[in-house]
Structures are given as structure tokens and as C-alpha cells.
Write an enzyme that holds these catalytic residues in place. Sequence first.
Site, PDB file in Angstrom:
ATOM      1  N   ARG A   1       0.846  -1.187   0.000  1.00 36.09           N
ATOM      2  CA  ARG A   1       0.000   0.000   0.000  1.00 36.09           C
ATOM      3  C   ARG A   1       0.887   1.245   0.000  1.00 36.09           C
ATOM      4  O   ARG A   1       1.850   1.320   0.756  1.00 36.09           O
ATOM      5  CB  ARG A   1      -0.882   0.038   1.247  1.00 36.09           C
ATOM      6  CG  ARG A   1      -1.788  -1.169   1.422  1.00 36.09           C
ATOM      7  CD  ARG A   1      -2.490  -1.074   2.773  1.00 36.09           C
ATOM      8  NE  ARG A   1      -3.372  -2.210   3.020  1.00 36.09           N
ATOM      9  CZ  ARG A   1      -4.038  -2.396   4.153  1.00 36.09           C
ATOM     10  NH1 ARG A   1      -3.909  -1.518   5.139  1.00 36.09           N
ATOM     11  NH2 ARG A   1      -4.822  -3.452   4.302  1.00 36.09           N
TER      12      ARG A   1
ATOM     13  N   ARG B   1       8.439   7.138   5.643  1.00 33.57           N
ATOM     14  CA  ARG B   1       8.263   8.563   5.949  1.00 33.57           C
ATOM     15  C   ARG B   1       8.655   8.867   7.389  1.00 33.57           C
ATOM     16  O   ARG B   1       9.215   9.937   7.674  1.00 33.57           O
ATOM     17  CB  ARG B   1       6.821   8.964   5.671  1.00 33.57           C
ATOM     18  CG  ARG B   1       6.471   8.941   4.183  1.00 33.57           C
ATOM     19  CD  ARG B   1       4.969   9.051   3.969  1.00 33.57           C
ATOM     20  NE  ARG B   1       4.455  10.289   4.533  1.00 33.57           N
ATOM     21  CZ  ARG B   1       3.165  10.505   4.744  1.00 33.57           C
ATOM     22  NH1 ARG B   1       2.263   9.564   4.430  1.00 33.57           N
ATOM     23  NH2 ARG B   1       2.753  11.654   5.241  1.00 33.57           N
TER      24      ARG B   1
ATOM     25  N   ASP C   1       0.670   5.415   0.597  1.00 34.78           N
ATOM     26  CA  ASP C   1      -0.207   6.399   1.229  1.00 34.78           C
ATOM     27  C   ASP C   1      -0.638   7.475   0.242  1.00 34.78           C
ATOM     28  O   ASP C   1      -0.147   7.557  -0.883  1.00 34.78           O
ATOM     29  CB  ASP C   1       0.515   7.060   2.407  1.00 34.78           C
ATOM     30  CG  ASP C   1       0.816   6.091   3.539  1.00 34.78           C
ATOM     31  OD1 ASP C   1       0.082   5.087   3.665  1.00 34.78           O
ATOM     32  OD2 ASP C   1       1.772   6.338   4.285  1.00 34.78           O
TER      33      ASP C   1
END
Length: 255
Positions: free
Chosen positions: A50, A197, A52
Site C-alpha cells: 500500500r 516517511r 499512502d
Amino acid sequence: MHRYFMYLAYNGTHYCGWQKQLNGPSIQQCLETALATLLRTPTPLTGAGRTDAGVHARRMVAHFDCAEPVVKLSVLAEKLNRLLPKDIAIERIVPVRADAHARFDALSRTYQYVIAGRKNPFEREWVLRMSLDGLDFVRMNEACRVLVGTMDFTSFSKLHTDVRTHICRIYQAGWEPDGARWVFTVRADRFLRNMVRAIVGTLFEVGRGKRTVADFRQVIEARNRSLAGDSAPGKGLSLTDVAYPDSVFLPSPIF
């Protein structure tokens, strides 16, 4: 059933991420809509992972199934590219074993985070523009060496995620100059949600002298997300590669 791996790239600026959600358009939703139109049946996609909201992919992989074999995969890829919006592109579609899995069979995934101190209108959606003054990349790379290995990365994971383990194996991590830009590359067997991140945001604090390399190590050992730095913005992050064993692939038909 016949299973295929789809290799694709996308600019994630205008999407809520890879996975289908109620709060906006997703990459998965756009692809499944296009596939259903061409194959004339609902065709679910399973991605290698996935990304973001606002995160990009220079190479993402997803698998889908068809009851009948697709005779000309290159033609299907071209037709998809005509249907899809301009910020999503299919690279190729290849046949794989019926039990091959885009997520679980991946050997590694590679992400890059790109920053620059200069304004560049051609890279404004792909690169995080920020002040590089006083940012010590030597010290940041010392901290990156702490990341390499197999360990619990709870401190860099989004809270309350549905994973059974926070243990990942990072094979490579480091910053390198690229002209006026700096590129952080990290390769691992798996990544937790928001992990890259959060790592980058904490490395920024090391680079600015707000944390030492020893502090960075202690953040990892503490297994506490609140002790790490803020997550870096999504716009500078791209998934750049997903690697698989050769055994999952079938010979591609030649036409």
C-alpha cells in the site's frame, strides 16, 4: 484461473493512496474499473503493498485473475493505458503461476525519498523542496547504518495497524547526491505502514543536530512511535521496485 502480474507506475498526487477508500479516488479503484470494462467482468487487484496518499510509484506490481487466458497481454496493456488517466501507466503484464502472490511472494521492495533545495517546476510533485542548509548527510548516513539488519521497527510504524509482527529486514539504506537533489534509498523484505516517511522524518532531526546517532538507535530499541520524529510529507516518496523469485513467472506468449 489464470493469474497475471501487472507492472505499473503512477503519480499519486491526486489519489488517496493505492487501496480503495471511501474518502477519495485510489489507484486500485481506477485500475479495477478499467480492467472490468475491458474484460467485461469484475476483476479484483491485489497489490504488492500500500502506498499512502500523495505517494508515487515508479514501479508497483499487482496481480489479477482471469477465467480464460489473455491471448495478447501487450494489447491488453495498451488498451488499459488508453482508458486510464494520464497519471497512471501500465508498463507490462506477464503470466505467473496460479498461486503466485504480488504481496507475499515479493523478495524485497525499494523506496526512494527525494529532496532538493532548489525550486524545479518539472519536479514539483515528485520532490520535496526544503532547506538543505545545515543538513549533515554524513551524520544521517551514519544513522542509516543502524537501520540495516533484522529488527523490530515499531517506532517507525503507524499506530493500530493490523500486522502480526513489526519485524522487518532492511538490506540497504542511505543518502546519495543526485545533481541538486539528495536521494534516500531503502530496500527491505517488507515495510510497515508509514515506515519510510517516519524514518526520513527522524533522519532529518539527526541531520539538523537535534538527535545523535546514539539517540536514533535508542528510538528503534524503544519500540515507541511517539519517540520518533514526525513523518516526512508523502510527495517526496516513491516505490521504485519490487523483486520476485524467477520461479513465480511463466513463459510469456510471443505474438
